[in-house]
Write a protein that holds these residues in place. Structure first.
Motif, PDB file in Angstrom:
ATOM      1  N   GLU A 103      14.300  -2.034  -3.062  1.00  0.00           N
ATOM      2  CA  GLU A 103      13.070  -2.497  -2.420  1.00  0.00           C
ATOM      3  C   GLU A 103      12.936  -4.014  -2.537  1.00  0.00           C
ATOM      4  O   GLU A 103      12.519  -4.697  -1.603  1.00  0.00           O
ATOM      5  N   GLU A 124      13.680   6.040 -13.700  1.00  0.00           N
ATOM      6  CA  GLU A 124      13.039   4.932 -12.994  1.00  0.00           C
ATOM      7  C   GLU A 124      12.063   4.195 -13.905  1.00  0.00           C
ATOM      8  O   GLU A 124      11.720   4.687 -14.974  1.00  0.00           O
ATOM      9  N   MET A 179       9.780   4.552   0.505  1.00  0.00           N
ATOM     10  CA  MET A 179       9.102   3.962  -0.667  1.00  0.00           C
ATOM     11  C   MET A 179       9.015   4.992  -1.788  1.00  0.00           C
ATOM     12  O   MET A 179       8.813   6.165  -1.533  1.00  0.00           O
ATOM     13  N   THR A 180       9.177   4.529  -2.985  1.00  0.00           N
ATOM     14  CA  THR A 180       9.064   5.455  -4.106  1.00  0.00           C
ATOM     15  C   THR A 180       7.629   5.930  -4.226  1.00  0.00           C
ATOM     16  O   THR A 180       6.685   5.256  -3.844  1.00  0.00           O
ATOM     17  N   ASP A 181       7.495   7.098  -4.775  1.00  0.00           N
ATOM     18  CA  ASP A 181       6.168   7.669  -4.938  1.00  0.00           C
ATOM     19  C   ASP A 181       5.507   7.019  -6.142  1.00  0.00           C
ATOM     20  O   ASP A 181       6.084   6.943  -7.219  1.00  0.00           O
ATOM     21  N   ILE A 182       4.284   6.522  -5.939  1.00  0.00           N
ATOM     22  CA  ILE A 182       3.681   5.788  -7.049  1.00  0.00           C
ATOM     23  C   ILE A 182       2.565   6.565  -7.705  1.00  0.00           C
ATOM     24  O   ILE A 182       1.895   6.081  -8.593  1.00  0.00           O
ATOM     25  N   SER A 183       2.340   7.791  -7.234  1.00  0.00           N
ATOM     26  CA  SER A 183       1.226   8.518  -7.827  1.00  0.00           C
ATOM     27  C   SER A 183       1.585   8.937  -9.244  1.00  0.00           C
ATOM     28  O   SER A 183       2.458   9.753  -9.457  1.00  0.00           O
ATOM     29  N   THR A 184       0.954   8.297 -10.186  1.00  0.00           N
ATOM     30  CA  THR A 184       1.153   8.680 -11.572  1.00  0.00           C
ATOM     31  C   THR A 184       0.202   9.834 -11.830  1.00  0.00           C
ATOM     32  O   THR A 184      -0.912   9.825 -11.337  1.00  0.00           O
ATOM     33  N   ARG A 237       0.728  -3.007  -4.803  1.00  0.00           N
ATOM     34  CA  ARG A 237       1.043  -1.818  -5.588  1.00  0.00           C
ATOM     35  C   ARG A 237       1.852  -0.848  -4.728  1.00  0.00           C
ATOM     36  O   ARG A 237       2.845  -0.282  -5.154  1.00  0.00           O
ATOM     37  N   ARG A 238       1.400  -0.695  -3.480  1.00  0.00           N
ATOM     38  CA  ARG A 238       2.101   0.191  -2.564  1.00  0.00           C
ATOM     39  C   ARG A 238       3.464  -0.377  -2.181  1.00  0.00           C
ATOM     40  O   ARG A 238       4.476   0.282  -2.291  1.00  0.00           O
ATOM     41  N   ASP A 239       3.461  -1.637  -1.742  1.00  0.00           N
ATOM     42  CA  ASP A 239       4.695  -2.226  -1.221  1.00  0.00           C
ATOM     43  C   ASP A 239       5.807  -2.247  -2.254  1.00  0.00           C
ATOM     44  O   ASP A 239       6.971  -2.045  -1.933  1.00  0.00           O
ATOM     45  N   LEU A 240       5.471  -2.559  -3.495  1.00  0.00           N
ATOM     46  CA  LEU A 240       6.510  -2.664  -4.505  1.00  0.00           C
ATOM     47  C   LEU A 240       6.620  -1.412  -5.357  1.00  0.00           C
ATOM     48  O   LEU A 240       7.464  -1.332  -6.237  1.00  0.00           O
ATOM     49  N   GLY A 241       5.761  -0.442  -5.103  1.00  0.00           N
ATOM     50  CA  GLY A 241       5.830   0.790  -5.885  1.00  0.00           C
ATOM     51  C   GLY A 241       5.543   0.547  -7.351  1.00  0.00           C
ATOM     52  O   GLY A 241       6.303   0.959  -8.219  1.00  0.00           O
ATOM     53  N   ILE A 242       4.449  -0.145  -7.636  1.00  0.00           N
ATOM     54  CA  ILE A 242       4.079  -0.374  -9.035  1.00  0.00           C
ATOM     55  C   ILE A 242       3.476   0.910  -9.585  1.00  0.00           C
ATOM     56  O   ILE A 242       2.496   1.420  -9.053  1.00  0.00           O
ATOM     57  N   ARG A 243       4.079   1.449 -10.609  1.00  0.00           N
ATOM     58  CA  ARG A 243       3.632   2.728 -11.146  1.00  0.00           C
ATOM     59  C   ARG A 243       2.540   2.487 -12.184  1.00  0.00           C
ATOM     60  O   ARG A 243       2.795   1.906 -13.237  1.00  0.00           O
ATOM     61  N   ARG A 267      16.866  11.782  -4.864  1.00  0.00           N
ATOM     62  CA  ARG A 267      17.433  11.800  -3.505  1.00  0.00           C
ATOM     63  C   ARG A 267      18.658  10.910  -3.496  1.00  0.00           C
ATOM     64  O   ARG A 267      18.901  10.160  -4.447  1.00  0.00           O
TER      65      ARG A 267
END
Ligand SMILES: Nc1ncnc2c1ncn2[C@@H]1O[C@H](COP(=O)(O)OP(=O)(O)OP(=O)(O)O)[C@@H](O)[C@H]1O
Ligand SMILES: [Mg+2]
Lengths: 409, 512
Positions: free
Chosen positions: B445, B38, A1-6, B391-397, B243
């Protein structure tokens, strides 16, 4: 999973204040206005009699503002509430006194005040429902429908009263606006009778409010959600406590808590609950924010609109009843211009013309800002002409600040 | 060579977010610079800083254009110098004509009286330059997105552009329109006009870019020179996500069962022109566990088909039958369609997808409020948990799920719309351009989520203008043109050429 911590900037005191500036500004304005008039009326404003008066004078505006806030958040407007409340007041008087506008043609039986009131509320809801029907299902702009309603019910009020004033109303009915909760204690304070019940109820409500605030705070802390800085949280609760207990103390020095205040508080609590906690309320905000998106998300926007106007109609009717009970007579002119104060209350309270934004508490504070100004300016002997000018300026200024803060984002 | 533009050490923060930190980019004369990264990397923000949307003083760092430090206070400051930006979301006035839009705010006028002859003549010239064959009087609403994009560019040309900035110009264009646009950019390069192009379509970037600047988390991570070496798409992706990404599509082993969703003889007419048939006797079915794609060009009627099925939210005089699990269902209103198990995630997130003034949490639960409520009272904590899960599952920034959606980057807005429909728990999910504006990593994803849904026995319909995407995710593909299904093929046997051929063959025949 991409890192989402902004990268996060830590929430801090100033940032919180800045993001809630509208709410603070509103509350502080009310306080400032009260202090201002307290001085300029040489201490009359906070006198128990006058405080009681301000409440009674504004109760019907507050009641109607609750419904208007829903209407405005939904993205509509209701111009008819003044006329509708006038019409309902007239209807109530006619039913309670059994006065026919045209005795030669037909007579009207005399209803007891409970039945009459229920009929009136029902008629009000029906009026709202009809207007809501046209707005929701035929997509006629609310501005037009309720402008028509404003004219229609102004006319009907005249016609129901036969052009004259009808009164007096049953004494028990008057108690709605002129009665007070009877004291069960018999206490003296500084040589004058003191209504201990008022202070007791005030303290109880304060305790309950603070209890719930703390409970919510605890659950927020547990889930790492508490955005509000500690100092502000405690300060806010302290302010609530001082204001409410101080207020009930003042009320206790006169006749205690008016019946209508109880009705008003119950309704405010109900509407705060509806708007903040229920799916119904949530859908109203969504619809006002983006009707197309709400509709495509399964919100039945037509039915929602219909119900909002129905509620507004019932509240306009209640406002009309309160006003009639207060005056003890129904006059053809009753209700004229109420819609302006009610709408202004919502906008001063932070509701957005474009819909989707607004709070019940804001509208209530907005109504009291107008109410205190009306009262204070009258005591100061400012003519009705300048009162209008000043109120208009305040409305414009409030919305101006809104727009300015929003643009700065 | 002296660069035409240099941005040095740009830092921009929003409450709670560092959108850009110490970003450097430069653009040389007559080159196409691609900016990639991204969703939420800060690309759009950087361009808004450059064009003066965020005025001088609201960011730190310096902008040097044509060798001089510039402090733009408003958009017109940068426009006056020939820096023209075309935003991610087009900004044309739909009910005005092409000419009116091109000259909006710059009308050729004497004493306030507009000289329409001149405006028309110049519009015609400009339209010819961008290769758009339309009358200047045509209203914008009557143009497809591709043509609207060209009008935007014509508008830019009219302002004597020297540096053209395009934020995801091809995200809503089909292959043909995209190619035309790219050709135009290359032509501009010949004429000495530089461009900055933001895109998630890496194949296009490889085609036209001279250099590629890669942003990640608000920082410049790399600038690749396409003339010094051959830059592969994988090389770009690696720089973007930090990566290797070996596959573009997750593996799929479909277990396909009996039909669970069927549309029979579906027809529908234009909402305003009752005699214009938009959808013509369409038959469609999806089997349990199957992903079905609908291919077609812009304007083929795919969105109209989907929306008319989803609670008649498009069109009039709709006829046909819908069957779920072999039983006819009533989908005549949106709530009924949702009750029947349908969900439709729109392609137009701003107009139909999001309540922009509200935050992420409220948007995600909007289509299924009862799922987070008891007796119609919303449980805040349950709702919060749901929002955080997606938010986690889809990687919402985002800074938190309380961030207002209007402040999200385009791709992240798209993810919120998807979350909303995933949370509604549909049996039949129609996704209209689900990956528009979404970065490669997040696409992967989303394809994964589509696979999961299919594996859980749901029916998924994917509408997409990217044929490669359909070939990668779908099991079976319908080809649509002019309101009709003109071909149907298993994805294994399909290819871009086959799909295009089916479309070409059907032209003109659709009205028989
Ligand atoms: N007005 C704003 N207020 C708060 N945060 C913002 C605002 N505008 C942008 N952001 C945040 O800044 C970051 C960068 O956003 P930006 O739009 O530049 O991303 P992007 O690279 O263009 O992404 P995409 O590919 O999805 O379009 C995001 O995290 C976004 O949420
Ligand atoms: Mg962007």
């Amino acid at each position: 999973m991409t890192d989402i911590s902004t990268p996060q900037v830590k929430p801090d005191f100033m940032r919180f204040v800045r993001s809630n500036i509208r709410d603070y500004a509103l509350l502080l304005s009310l306080l400032a206005i009260m202090v201002f008039f307290q001085f300029n009326t040489h201490g009359t404003l906070f006198r128990p009699v006058n405080m009681t008066n301000i409440l009674l004078q504004n109760s019907y505006i507050v009641v109607m503002a609750l419904g208007m806030l829903l209407v405005i958040v939904a993205g509509h407007i209701d111009l008819s509430v003044g006329s509708v409340s006038g019409f309902i007041g007239a209807l109530a008087a006619v039913l309670m006194t059994g006065t026919s506008p045209n005795p030669d043609l037909f007579t009207i039986p005399k209803f007891d005040f409970v039945t009459a009131s229920i009929i009136c509320l029902g008629v009000g809801a029906a009026i709202g429902a009809i207007q809501g029907y046209f707005i929701a299902y035929y997509k006629i702009p609310a501005f037009i429908v309720t402008l028509a309603g404003m004219l229609i019910f102004k006319g009907l009020a005249l016609s129901v009263l036969g052009g004259a004033s009808v009164g007096p109303l049953p004494a028990t009915f008057q108690l709605l606006s002129t009665g007070f909760l009877t004291d069960v204690f018999d206490v003296q304070l500084l040589g004058a009778p003191f209504n201990l019940l008022a202070l007791l109820i005030g303290t109880l409500i304060t305790a309950a409010l603070i209890y719930f605030n703390f409970k919510e705070r605890r659950s927020q802390l547990q889930h790492g959600l508490a955005e509000e800085p500690e100092a502000i949280f405690y300060g806010r609760n302290l302010l609530i406590a001082v204001a409410l207990i101080g207020f009930s103390f003042i009320m206790g020095q006169y006749k205690g808590l008016p019946n209508v205040l109880i009705v008003m508080f119950a309704l405010i609590a109900l509407f705060v609950f509806i708007t903040t906690r229920t799916t119904f309320g949530r859908r109203i905000y969504a619809m006002g924010g983006n009707e197309k998106a709400a509709k495509l998300s399964g919100v039945n926007t037509e039915r929602l609109t219909f119900w909002i106007f129905t509620i507004m109609g019932a509240l306009a009717a209640l406002g009309g009843l309160i006003f009639a009970a207060r005056l003890n007579v129904a006059t053809p002119k009753a209700g004229a211009g109420f819609e302006l104060e009610v709408i202004a209350a919502c906008f001063i309270g932070g509701a957005a013309v474009t819909g989707g934004v607004g709070k019940i508490v804001g509208a209530v504070i907005g109504a009291f800002i107008i109410g205190v100004m009306n009262n204070g300016m009258s005591i100061m002997g400012i003519g009705i002409d300048w009162q209008f000018v000043i109120k208009g300026a305040v409305l414009l200024f409030a919305v101006f600040l809104d727009v300015k803060f929003k643009n700065r984002g | 060579m002296q660069p035409i533009l240099e941005m040095r050490g740009i830092t921009k923060t929003f409450p709670g977010v560092n959108a850009l930190s110490d970003v450097d980019i430069n653009v040389r004369p007559a080159e196409i610079l691609a900016v990639v990264g991204e969703n939420g990397a800060g690309k759009s923000t950087l361009m808004k800083v450059l064009s003066g949307v965020y005025p001088h003083g609201t960011y730190s760092g310096g902008i040097y254009y044509e060798g001089v430090e510039r402090k733009f206070n408003k958009i017109s400051d940068s426009e006056d110098l020939g820096i023209i930006i075309i935003h991610q979301e087009l900004a044309l006035v739909p009910l005005l004509s092409i000419a009116e839009n091109i000259f909006l705010g710059h009308e050729p006028a004497k004493l306030g009286v507009i000289n329409w002859f001149e405006a028309f003549a110049r519009t015609k010239e400009l339209l010819k330059k961008v290769g758009l064959n339309e009358h200047p009087n045509t209203l914008i609403t009557n143009l497809g997105t591709g043509k609207q994009q060209l009008v935007e560019i014509a508008k830019a040309l009219n302002k004597k552009v020297k540096l053209l900035i395009l934020d995801e110009p091809t995200s809503s264009l089909n292959e043909t329109d995209s190619n035309a646009l790219l050709a135009l950019l290359m032509e501009f390069r010949e004429q000495g006009i530089s461009s900055i192009m933001i895109s998630h379509k890496l194949n296009e970037i490889s085609k036209v870019a001279d250099r590629i600047t890669v942003l990640r988390d608000g920082m410049t991570v790399d600038t690749l020179d396409c003339h010094a070496e051959k830059i592969s798409e994988d090389r770009i992706i690696k720089a973007m996500v930090g990566r290797e990404l070996t596959d573009r599509f997750p593996p799929r082993n479909a277990k396909i069962g009996e039909p669970i969703f069927e549309v029979k003889n579906w027809s529908c007419y234009h909402p305003l022109h009752a005699d214009r048939q938009m959808i013509k006797n369409v038959d469609l079915h999806v089997k349990r566990g199957e992903v079905v794609g609908i291919a077609g060009l812009m304007g083929a009627g795919r969105t109209e088909l989907a929306m008319s099925i989803f609670g008649r939210s498009y069109g009039q005089k709709i006829s046909g039958n819908i069957l779920i699990n072999g039983k006819p269902v009533d989908v005549s209103t949106i709530p009924k369609a949702m009750d029947a198990g349908l969900a439709y995630a729109t392609e137009d997130r701003k107009t139909y997808g999001l309540v922009l003034i509200d935050h992420i949490k409220h948007n995600i639960t909007l289509a299924n409020l009862d799922g987070v409520a008891k007796y119609s009272v919303v449980d805040d904590l349950v709702e919060l948990a749901v929002a955080n899960k997606y938010r986690r599952d889809l990687g919402i920034r985002c800074s938190s799920v309380f961030q207002t959606t209007v402040n999200l980057s385009g791709g992240n807005q798209q993810k919120v719309v998807l979350s909303k429909w995933l949370f509604s728990g549909p049996d039949v999910l129609i996704l209209d351009e689900p990956t528009r504006g979404i970065d490669v990593g997040a696409k992967y994803e989303i394809y994964g989520i589509i696979n999961q849904l299919a594996e859980a026995g749901k029916a998924v319909i994917v509408i997409s203008s990217e044929m490669a995407e359909l070939l990668g995710v779908a099991d079976r593909i319908y080809v649509m043109n002019e309101g009709k299904f003109v071909a149907e093929m298993p994805a294994k046997e399909a290819s871009q050429e086959k799909i295009m051929r089916a479309i070409m063959k059907s032209w003109g025949k659709a009205n028989d």
